[in-house]
Scaffold this active site. Sequence first.
Site, PDB file in Angstrom:
ATOM      1  CB  THR A 292       4.170   9.444  14.150  1.00 46.69           C
ATOM      2  OG1 THR A 292       3.289  10.570  14.315  1.00 46.69           O
ATOM      3  CG2 THR A 292       4.898   9.552  12.818  1.00 46.69           C
TER       4      THR A 292
ATOM      5  N   PRO B  78       7.331  11.545  -0.499  1.00 46.60           N
ATOM      6  CG  PRO B  78       8.864  11.531  -2.268  1.00 46.60           C
ATOM      7  CD  PRO B  78       7.428  11.255  -1.947  1.00 46.60           C
TER       8      PRO B  78
ATOM      9  CB  SER C 229       1.973  13.071   9.693  1.00 48.92           C
ATOM     10  OG  SER C 229       3.074  12.418  10.280  1.00 48.92           O
TER      11      SER C 229
ATOM     12  CD  GLN D 135      22.096  -1.007  30.548  1.00 53.45           C
ATOM     13  OE1 GLN D 135      22.075  -0.589  29.390  1.00 53.45           O
ATOM     14  NE2 GLN D 135      23.082  -0.757  31.386  1.00 53.45           N
ATOM     15  CG  LEU D 136      18.225  -6.571  32.389  1.00 56.07           C
ATOM     16  CD1 LEU D 136      16.897  -7.264  32.683  1.00 56.07           C
ATOM     17  CD2 LEU D 136      18.951  -6.255  33.697  1.00 56.07           C
TER      18      LEU D 136
ATOM     19  CB  ILE E  17      -0.981   0.004   1.194  1.00 53.36           C
ATOM     20  CG1 ILE E  17      -1.903   1.231   1.109  1.00 53.36           C
ATOM     21  CG2 ILE E  17      -0.268  -0.067   2.544  1.00 53.36           C
ATOM     22  CD1 ILE E  17      -3.206   1.088   1.860  1.00 53.36           C
TER      23      ILE E  17
ATOM     24  CD  GLU F 268      -1.686   0.836   8.181  1.00 54.70           C
ATOM     25  OE1 GLU F 268      -2.625   1.216   7.464  1.00 54.70           O
ATOM     26  OE2 GLU F 268      -0.522   1.262   8.070  1.00 54.70           O
TER      27      GLU F 268
ATOM     28  CD  GLU G 114       5.535  11.656  17.923  1.00 59.29           C
ATOM     29  OE1 GLU G 114       5.502  11.151  16.788  1.00 59.29           O
ATOM     30  OE2 GLU G 114       6.291  11.237  18.816  1.00 59.29           O
TER      31      GLU G 114
ATOM     32  CE1 TYR H 143     -14.562  11.725   4.160  1.00 61.28           C
ATOM     33  CE2 TYR H 143     -14.424  11.415   1.788  1.00 61.28           C
ATOM     34  CZ  TYR H 143     -14.551  12.249   2.875  1.00 61.28           C
ATOM     35  OH  TYR H 143     -14.661  13.601   2.691  1.00 61.28           O
TER      36      TYR H 143
HETATM   37  C1  LIG Z   1      10.142   0.890   7.665  1.00 57.60           C
HETATM   38  C2  LIG Z   1       8.976   1.723   7.226  1.00 57.60           C
HETATM   39  C3  LIG Z   1       7.947   1.123   6.530  1.00 57.60           C
HETATM   40  C4  LIG Z   1       6.884   1.890   6.059  1.00 57.60           C
HETATM   41  N1  LIG Z   1       5.895   1.298   5.295  1.00 57.60           N
HETATM   42  C5  LIG Z   1       4.964   2.086   4.691  1.00 57.60           C
HETATM   43  C6  LIG Z   1       4.044   1.527   3.744  1.00 57.60           C
HETATM   44  O1  LIG Z   1       4.036   0.320   3.475  1.00 57.60           O
HETATM   45  N2  LIG Z   1       3.169   2.360   3.132  1.00 57.60           N
HETATM   46  C7  LIG Z   1       3.128   3.711   3.389  1.00 57.60           C
HETATM   47  O2  LIG Z   1       2.305   4.398   2.802  1.00 57.60           O
HETATM   48  N3  LIG Z   1       3.974   4.255   4.286  1.00 57.60           N
HETATM   49  C8  LIG Z   1       4.897   3.476   4.937  1.00 57.60           C
HETATM   50  N4  LIG Z   1       5.788   4.031   5.825  1.00 57.60           N
HETATM   51  C9  LIG Z   1       5.731   5.467   6.069  1.00 57.60           C
HETATM   52  C10 LIG Z   1       5.212   5.854   7.446  1.00 57.60           C
HETATM   53  O3  LIG Z   1       3.859   5.540   7.572  1.00 57.60           O
HETATM   54  C11 LIG Z   1       5.522   7.351   7.642  1.00 57.60           C
HETATM   55  O4  LIG Z   1       6.934   7.454   7.780  1.00 57.60           O
HETATM   56  C12 LIG Z   1       4.814   7.945   8.825  1.00 57.60           C
HETATM   57  O5  LIG Z   1       3.435   8.017   8.609  1.00 57.60           O
HETATM   58  C13 LIG Z   1       5.340   9.365   9.145  1.00 57.60           C
HETATM   59  O6  LIG Z   1       5.358  10.178   8.014  1.00 57.60           O
HETATM   60  P1  LIG Z   1       6.703  10.987   7.658  1.00 57.60           P
HETATM   61  O7  LIG Z   1       7.812  10.014   7.675  1.00 57.60           O
HETATM   62  O8  LIG Z   1       6.456  11.750   6.436  1.00 57.60           O
HETATM   63  O9  LIG Z   1       6.921  11.960   8.897  1.00 57.60           O
HETATM   64  P2  LIG Z   1       6.320  13.442   9.030  1.00 57.60           P
HETATM   65  O10 LIG Z   1       4.883  13.428   8.702  1.00 57.60           O
HETATM   66  O11 LIG Z   1       7.222  14.370   8.311  1.00 57.60           O
HETATM   67  O12 LIG Z   1       6.505  13.660  10.609  1.00 57.60           O
HETATM   68  C14 LIG Z   1       7.743  14.051  11.190  1.00 57.60           C
HETATM   69  C15 LIG Z   1       7.542  14.257  12.687  1.00 57.60           C
HETATM   70  O13 LIG Z   1       6.558  15.286  12.893  1.00 57.60           O
HETATM   71  C16 LIG Z   1       5.548  14.804  13.763  1.00 57.60           C
HETATM   72  N5  LIG Z   1       4.248  15.370  13.422  1.00 57.60           N
HETATM   73  C17 LIG Z   1       3.680  15.480  12.187  1.00 57.60           C
HETATM   74  N6  LIG Z   1       2.466  16.016  12.299  1.00 57.60           N
HETATM   75  C18 LIG Z   1       2.237  16.253  13.626  1.00 57.60           C
HETATM   76  C19 LIG Z   1       1.151  16.772  14.399  1.00 57.60           C
HETATM   77  N7  LIG Z   1      -0.009  17.160  13.823  1.00 57.60           N
HETATM   78  N8  LIG Z   1       1.280  16.865  15.740  1.00 57.60           N
HETATM   79  C20 LIG Z   1       2.434  16.465  16.348  1.00 57.60           C
HETATM   80  N9  LIG Z   1       3.488  15.943  15.680  1.00 57.60           N
HETATM   81  C21 LIG Z   1       3.388  15.824  14.337  1.00 57.60           C
HETATM   82  C22 LIG Z   1       5.536  13.291  13.530  1.00 57.60           C
HETATM   83  O14 LIG Z   1       4.930  12.609  14.616  1.00 57.60           O
HETATM   84  C23 LIG Z   1       7.022  12.994  13.397  1.00 57.60           C
HETATM   85  O15 LIG Z   1       7.589  12.877  14.679  1.00 57.60           O
HETATM   86  C24 LIG Z   1       6.837   3.278   6.342  1.00 57.60           C
HETATM   87  C25 LIG Z   1       7.868   3.875   7.076  1.00 57.60           C
HETATM   88  C26 LIG Z   1       8.935   3.121   7.498  1.00 57.60           C
HETATM   89  C27 LIG Z   1      10.042   3.805   8.242  1.00 57.60           C
END
Ligand SMILES: Cc1cc2nc3c(=O)[nH]c(=O)nc-3n(C[C@H](O)[C@H](O)[C@H](O)COP(=O)(O)OP(=O)(O)OC[C@H]3O[C@@H](n4cnc5c(N)ncnc54)[C@H](O)[C@@H]3O)c2cc1C
Length: 382
Positions: free
Chosen positions: A370, A131, A135, A341-342, A126, A247, A372, A238
């Site tokens: 995330t 890039p 979130s 650690q252990l 999915i 998920e 958050e 939606y």
């Molecule tokens: C190993 C791995 C596998 C993944 N697999 C998939 C996949 O199969 N399909 C897919 O679509 N995605 C996948 N992802 C992506 C993952 O879902 C996103 O990395 C995640 O949703 C965060 O988005 P971002 O990396 O763009 O971080 P950002 O959205 O840039 O967030 C950066 C920081 O800002 C914080 N932040 C952002 N908005 C807010 C808010 N409103 N309030 C407080 N804090 C906030 C976040 O919590 C985070 O700490 C994967 C990621 C990894 C690392």
Amino acid sequence: MTYRSSWMTADLDIFRETFRRFLSTTLFPRSERWRADKMIDRDAWLALGEMGALCPDIPEEYGGLGGTFAHVAAVIEDLEHELPEMALPVAVHNAIVAQYIMHFGSHEQKQRWLPGLVTGQLVGAIAMTEPGGGSDLRALRTRAGREGNAYVLNGSKTFITNGQIADLIIVAATSDPEQGTRGISLLMLEAEGSDGFRRGRNLDKIGMHASDTSELFFDHTLVPAENLLGGEEGRGFYQMMEMLPKERLAIAVSAVAAMERMVQLTTDYVKDRKAFGKPILEFQNTAFALAERKSEALIARVFLDWCIEKAIMGDLDQVTASVAKYWTTDKQVETADACLQLHGGYGYMSEFEIARRFVDSRVQRIYGGTNEIMKVLIARSL
Ligand SMILES: Cc1cc2nc3c(=O)[nH]c(=O)nc-3n(C[C@H](O)[C@H](O)[C@H](O)COP(=O)(O)OP(=O)(O)OC[C@H]3O[C@@H](n4cnc5c(N)ncnc54)[C@H](O)[C@@H]3O)c2cc1C
């Protein structure tokens, strides 16, 4: 003290016994190679399909076992316990991709894709994250314009699990970014022979080495109109909102299984390891640290089982799933740190299971929304 999950059944006991044996004897020996290759091979997917471990809750008419979310949870738990590198790729396939098709797909779409997902001939992925951000799904930029009998995809995705091997990819795209959530649709991209679709790098991660994570690029990629999930444009946001709770629960399932495993393997280690002439378990600090982790794992387990029951009954809500995802994955990371650690210096050596689990656990707080974002969702319910 023995505890048995309320959703377990005698049938599942039999399935899991065979499945765990299969994982440890047949697949485990291949895991070192997957880590080196940075992905799981097709044969492993086909073997899982043969075992009945792919999409086990899909009805028999589409090739599945006709189980429930209990089967999905059991498979994730057993993978997390025996072969954690497979838990994420299979959870994406079983608990996300197949669920979207089952819930929103037309009968024709289900007939077309579900049997292949059950056997492993089709691997699912999915693609939501881009890039520019993951979130804020409302802000996604990948475009899907309608031209005749097809949609034309332009844009890119990143961090996509199974991206290197997937045959069937759910792509979230917008017909018009100005329309916000109402412009988003989910398109089912069949990768083979798809002009303009390109898989980018298999990204270099700090952990989860056997699970591939990719960039994906769409350059005038044609997707037939009949591959629009659910057949109605503008429903994508939606649909994602409706499916994200499951998920997130799947992530919590692996978090709790990982906590239980880490407590067990660390308990075994400290009983064996000696310092100052006695097993290190006999130091009160060691015993208390493990007593705390064991308590948290048990508390997490009881809450998780309640959530799984809700999911089986189709009653899992957004807030409960967010609580489960955030709290269990935070606890998983804390448990990994305490257990490492252990182990002392051995805990920092890659050949020790706890070292891998320490690194692998960290991402659980990031993907699936995330932690958050989980708190944002929980806070809205206050
Ligand atoms: C190993 C791995 C596998 C993944 N697999 C998939 C996949 O199969 N399909 C897919 O679509 N995605 C996948 N992802 C992506 C993952 O879902 C996103 O990395 C995640 O949703 C965060 O988005 P971002 O990396 O763009 O971080 P950002 O959205 O840039 O967030 C950066 C920081 O800002 C914080 N932040 C952002 N908005 C807010 C808010 N409103 N309030 C407080 N804090 C906030 C976040 O919590 C985070 O700490 C994967 C990621 C990894 C690392």
